[in-house]
Design a protein around this motif. Structure first.
Motif, PDB file in Angstrom:
ATOM      1  N   THR A 108       0.504  -1.664   0.453  1.00  0.00           N
ATOM      2  CA  THR A 108       0.078  -0.090   0.487  1.00  0.00           C
ATOM      3  C   THR A 108       0.791   1.556  -0.133  1.00  0.00           C
ATOM      4  OG1 THR A 108      -0.151  -0.151   1.894  1.00  0.00           O
ATOM      5  CG2 THR A 108      -1.518  -1.301   1.395  1.00  0.00           C
ATOM      6  N   PHE A 109       2.358   1.303   0.538  1.00  0.00           N
ATOM      7  CA  PHE A 109       2.502   2.327   0.174  1.00  0.00           C
ATOM      8  C   PHE A 109       3.098   3.710  -0.997  1.00  0.00           C
ATOM      9  CE2 PHE A 109       6.600  -0.770  -1.540  1.00  0.00           C
ATOM     10  CZ  PHE A 109       7.570   0.760  -2.156  1.00  0.00           C
ATOM     11  N   PRO A 110       3.152   2.697  -2.177  1.00  0.00           N
ATOM     12  CA  PRO A 110       3.850   3.138  -3.563  1.00  0.00           C
ATOM     13  C   PRO A 110       1.435   4.171  -3.500  1.00  0.00           C
ATOM     14  CG  PRO A 110       3.491   1.167  -3.934  1.00  0.00           C
ATOM     15  CD  PRO A 110       3.454   1.412  -2.711  1.00  0.00           C
ATOM     16  N   ILE A 111       0.804   4.004  -2.600  1.00  0.00           N
ATOM     17  CA  ILE A 111      -0.033   4.648  -2.753  1.00  0.00           C
ATOM     18  C   ILE A 111      -0.101   5.671  -1.966  1.00  0.00           C
ATOM     19  CG2 ILE A 111      -2.861   4.683  -2.573  1.00  0.00           C
ATOM     20  CD1 ILE A 111      -3.111   1.450  -3.115  1.00  0.00           C
ATOM     21  N   LEU A 112       0.487   5.714  -0.829  1.00  0.00           N
ATOM     22  CA  LEU A 112       0.227   6.484   0.656  1.00  0.00           C
ATOM     23  C   LEU A 112       1.306   7.739  -0.132  1.00  0.00           C
ATOM     24  CD1 LEU A 112       0.781   4.673   3.563  1.00  0.00           C
ATOM     25  CD2 LEU A 112      -1.153   5.457   2.615  1.00  0.00           C
ATOM     26  N   ILE A 113       3.195   6.878  -0.970  1.00  0.00           N
ATOM     27  CA  ILE A 113       3.440   7.578  -1.616  1.00  0.00           C
ATOM     28  C   ILE A 113       2.740   9.029  -2.761  1.00  0.00           C
ATOM     29  CG2 ILE A 113       5.537   8.193  -2.707  1.00  0.00           C
ATOM     30  CD1 ILE A 113       6.313   5.869  -1.301  1.00  0.00           C
ATOM     31  N   VAL A 114       2.020   8.401  -3.110  1.00  0.00           N
ATOM     32  CA  VAL A 114       1.089   9.522  -4.133  1.00  0.00           C
ATOM     33  C   VAL A 114       0.054  10.580  -3.927  1.00  0.00           C
ATOM     34  CG1 VAL A 114      -0.756   9.026  -6.609  1.00  0.00           C
ATOM     35  CG2 VAL A 114       1.642   7.134  -6.676  1.00  0.00           C
ATOM     36  N   LEU A 115      -0.180   9.884  -2.694  1.00  0.00           N
ATOM     37  CA  LEU A 115      -1.565  10.535  -2.443  1.00  0.00           C
ATOM     38  C   LEU A 115      -0.830  11.863  -1.685  1.00  0.00           C
ATOM     39  CD1 LEU A 115      -4.383   8.258  -1.240  1.00  0.00           C
ATOM     40  CD2 LEU A 115      -4.368   9.635  -3.081  1.00  0.00           C
ATOM     41  N   ALA A 116       0.166  11.032  -0.881  1.00  0.00           N
ATOM     42  CA  ALA A 116       1.449  12.710  -0.511  1.00  0.00           C
ATOM     43  C   ALA A 116       2.151  12.930  -0.888  1.00  0.00           C
ATOM     44  CB  ALA A 116       2.362  11.567   0.927  1.00  0.00           C
ATOM     45  N   GLU A 117       2.242  12.832  -1.886  1.00  0.00           N
ATOM     46  CA  GLU A 117       3.642  13.900  -2.500  1.00  0.00           C
ATOM     47  C   GLU A 117       3.213  15.106  -3.050  1.00  0.00           C
ATOM     48  OE1 GLU A 117       6.517  12.518  -6.274  1.00  0.00           O
ATOM     49  OE2 GLU A 117       3.931  12.057  -6.795  1.00  0.00           O
ATOM     50  N   PRO A 118       1.339  14.970  -3.418  1.00  0.00           N
ATOM     51  CA  PRO A 118       1.130  16.549  -3.682  1.00  0.00           C
ATOM     52  C   PRO A 118       2.143  17.782  -2.347  1.00  0.00           C
ATOM     53  CG  PRO A 118      -0.227  15.393  -4.248  1.00  0.00           C
ATOM     54  CD  PRO A 118       0.363  14.743  -3.700  1.00  0.00           C
ATOM     55  N   PHE A 119       1.806  17.355  -1.004  1.00  0.00           N
ATOM     56  CA  PHE A 119       1.968  18.225  -0.190  1.00  0.00           C
ATOM     57  C   PHE A 119       3.912  17.994   1.014  1.00  0.00           C
ATOM     58  CE2 PHE A 119      -2.721  16.166  -0.245  1.00  0.00           C
ATOM     59  CZ  PHE A 119      -3.012  17.001   0.522  1.00  0.00           C
ATOM     60  N   ALA A 241      11.144  11.190  -9.058  1.00  0.00           N
ATOM     61  CA  ALA A 241      10.869  11.839  -7.548  1.00  0.00           C
ATOM     62  C   ALA A 241       9.956   9.988  -7.304  1.00  0.00           C
ATOM     63  CB  ALA A 241       9.115  12.410  -8.219  1.00  0.00           C
ATOM     64  N   PRO A 242       9.896  10.177  -5.775  1.00  0.00           N
ATOM     65  CA  PRO A 242       9.051   9.554  -4.861  1.00  0.00           C
ATOM     66  C   PRO A 242       7.678   8.598  -5.569  1.00  0.00           C
ATOM     67  CG  PRO A 242       9.663  10.856  -3.320  1.00  0.00           C
ATOM     68  CD  PRO A 242       9.766  10.929  -5.258  1.00  0.00           C
ATOM     69  N   GLY A 243       7.077   9.085  -6.274  1.00  0.00           N
ATOM     70  CA  GLY A 243       5.891   8.889  -6.838  1.00  0.00           C
ATOM     71  C   GLY A 243       6.255   7.895  -7.796  1.00  0.00           C
ATOM     72  N   PRO A 244       6.945   8.121  -8.833  1.00  0.00           N
ATOM     73  CA  PRO A 244       6.908   7.360  -9.794  1.00  0.00           C
ATOM     74  C   PRO A 244       7.881   6.150  -9.739  1.00  0.00           C
ATOM     75  CG  PRO A 244       7.599   9.589 -10.850  1.00  0.00           C
ATOM     76  CD  PRO A 244       6.993   9.821  -9.062  1.00  0.00           C
ATOM     77  N   ALA A 245       8.934   6.487  -8.575  1.00  0.00           N
ATOM     78  CA  ALA A 245       9.707   5.526  -8.615  1.00  0.00           C
ATOM     79  C   ALA A 245       9.214   4.220  -7.600  1.00  0.00           C
ATOM     80  CB  ALA A 245      11.002   6.139  -7.340  1.00  0.00           C
ATOM     81  N   ALA A 246       7.838   4.731  -6.056  1.00  0.00           N
ATOM     82  CA  ALA A 246       7.475   3.507  -5.708  1.00  0.00           C
ATOM     83  C   ALA A 246       6.313   3.002  -6.566  1.00  0.00           C
ATOM     84  CB  ALA A 246       6.876   4.690  -5.030  1.00  0.00           C
ATOM     85  N   LEU A 247       6.085   3.574  -7.617  1.00  0.00           N
ATOM     86  CA  LEU A 247       5.345   2.790  -9.005  1.00  0.00           C
ATOM     87  C   LEU A 247       6.328   1.733  -9.027  1.00  0.00           C
ATOM     88  CD1 LEU A 247       2.926   5.604  -9.877  1.00  0.00           C
ATOM     89  CD2 LEU A 247       2.035   3.528  -8.435  1.00  0.00           C
ATOM     90  N   ALA A 248       7.023   1.620  -9.675  1.00  0.00           N
ATOM     91  CA  ALA A 248       8.160   1.105 -10.549  1.00  0.00           C
ATOM     92  C   ALA A 248       8.555  -0.337  -9.272  1.00  0.00           C
ATOM     93  CB  ALA A 248       9.267   1.261 -10.150  1.00  0.00           C
ATOM     94  N   PHE A 249       8.357   0.284  -7.831  1.00  0.00           N
ATOM     95  CA  PHE A 249       8.511  -0.953  -6.809  1.00  0.00           C
ATOM     96  C   PHE A 249       7.669  -2.010  -7.112  1.00  0.00           C
ATOM     97  CE2 PHE A 249      12.525   1.209  -6.182  1.00  0.00           C
ATOM     98  CZ  PHE A 249      13.040   0.454  -5.593  1.00  0.00           C
ATOM     99  N   CYS A 250       6.289  -1.274  -7.420  1.00  0.00           N
ATOM    100  CA  CYS A 250       5.458  -2.867  -7.946  1.00  0.00           C
ATOM    101  C   CYS A 250       5.255  -3.913  -8.183  1.00  0.00           C
ATOM    102  CB  CYS A 250       4.134  -2.067  -8.479  1.00  0.00           C
ATOM    103  SG  CYS A 250       2.872  -0.988  -7.004  1.00  0.00           S
ATOM    104  N   ALA A 251       6.161  -4.235  -9.122  1.00  0.00           N
ATOM    105  CA  ALA A 251       7.366  -5.388  -9.296  1.00  0.00           C
ATOM    106  C   ALA A 251       7.749  -6.329  -8.684  1.00  0.00           C
ATOM    107  CB  ALA A 251       7.754  -4.544 -10.752  1.00  0.00           C
ATOM    108  N   GLU A 252       8.279  -5.391  -7.591  1.00  0.00           N
ATOM    109  CA  GLU A 252       8.908  -6.675  -6.637  1.00  0.00           C
ATOM    110  C   GLU A 252       7.566  -7.556  -6.120  1.00  0.00           C
ATOM    111  OE1 GLU A 252      10.493  -6.503  -1.584  1.00  0.00           O
ATOM    112  OE2 GLU A 252      10.200  -4.499  -3.382  1.00  0.00           O
TER     113      GLU A 252
END
Length: 302
Positions: A108-119, A241-252
């Motif tokens: 769930t951490f990529p979702i948290l990052i994408v939502l928090a990134e604008p802040f 940036a954290p958002g795009p990087a975190a989404l790439a880690f969904c491949a793990e």
């Protein structure tokens, strides 16, 4: 300038995918080591110890500087602390939960990052990226196919804590992106080492290095996957940036399931294949979106 920004984004995402592949070995081998009586924090401690030794050796060989700008110290310390706690929490969660459940909660951490990134960063809110994150998460859930019956709340709490801490790790890494790779590895691991040692002391889980011989192959794979994965992760987060990087880690977890299927003989069903396809589609969409964003940024600056 447009090409340079797009190229950096592509490079960063490629490094993130390489890191995800390396980390994909970790959770499988960590569970095998856990079955042999080796705790998550214990493995974290010894792999961090080895990383520090290697970084010190590289510093001496290449005569690299370990100087960090004073304004980056707090971010670097937070990066090291969150890295230590993320690893200990996630690897410990599989002692109470099936790998599948731990992975779904953790990712769930990529979702948290994408939502928090604008802040927490200059990035603007992007509905496209939120949709991609949700699709990737759905794909992860399909790949690992969790069984939610009879779950231990301790494992759920650890996996959820690891998810939040992973988000902190990504944002803190972005704050010190201009710090060199070697000093970043050295100082972050100098923070990680005492944190993991304190956790081992408090939990009474410390064991001498000879205990690693209880599962030498699993330990070697876990440590090797970490050394490569962490290096690539640090390099990736300095470029994207954290958002795009975190989404790439969904491949793990996709890599983890593939590794378990090939080396442990675990069966992969149609639903898991479909989930893997969703994750791949989300990653491709993420790459395209990041390329477009990277091309627009220089134009706005001018």
């Amino acid at each position: 300038m447009h090409e340079r920004g797009a190229s950096s984004a592509q490079h960063g995402l490629a490094l993130a995918l390489g890191s995800a592949a390396a980390f994909g070995t970790n959770i499988v081998s960590a569970q095998l080591a856990g079955h042999a009586g080796l705790s998550g924090p214990l493995i974290v401690f010894y792999r961090v110890f080895l990383m520090l030794a290697l970084v010190i050796g590289a510093t001496l060989i290449w005569r690299a500087s370990l100087v960090v700008p004073r304004r980056r110290w707090s971010a670097l310390a937070l990066f090291g602390l969150s890295t230590a706690l993320t690893a200990c929490a996630y690897l410990s969660s599989v002692a109470f939960l099936p790998i599948t459940v731990a992975a779904v909660v953790f990712y769930t951490f990529p979702i948290l990052i994408v939502l928090a990134e604008p802040f927490l960063s200059p990035a603007r809110f992007s509905l496209d990226r939120v949709v991609i994150a949700l699709v990737a998460f759905l794909g992860v859930a399909m790949v690992v196919g969790p069984d939610w019956h009879g779950l231990d709340p301790r494992g759920l709490a650890l996996a959820l804590a690891a998810s939040v801490l992973a988000a902190v790790q990504f944002f803190s890494a972005a704050r010190c992106a201009d710090t060199g790779t070697i000093p970043k590895l050295f100082w972050s691991h100098l923070v990680i080492l005492p944190v993991t040692l304190a956790i081992l002391a408090l939990t009474g889980l410390f064991q001498l290095p000879s205990a690693l011989l209880l599962a030498p192959v699993a330990v070697a794979v876990t440590i090797g996957g970490y050394l490569i994965g962490f290096l690539l992760q640090v390099m990736a987060l300095a470029r994207v940036a954290p958002g795009p990087a975190a989404l790439a880690f969904c491949a793990e977890p996709v890599f983890a399931v593939a590794i378990a299927a090939v080396f442990l003989g675990e069966r992969v069903g149609a639903l898991q294949y479909a989930g893997g396809a969703l994750v791949v589609a989300a990653i491709i969409a993420n790459v395209i979106l990041e390329q477009k964003r990277a091309r627009r940024l220089p134009a706005v600056a001018v």
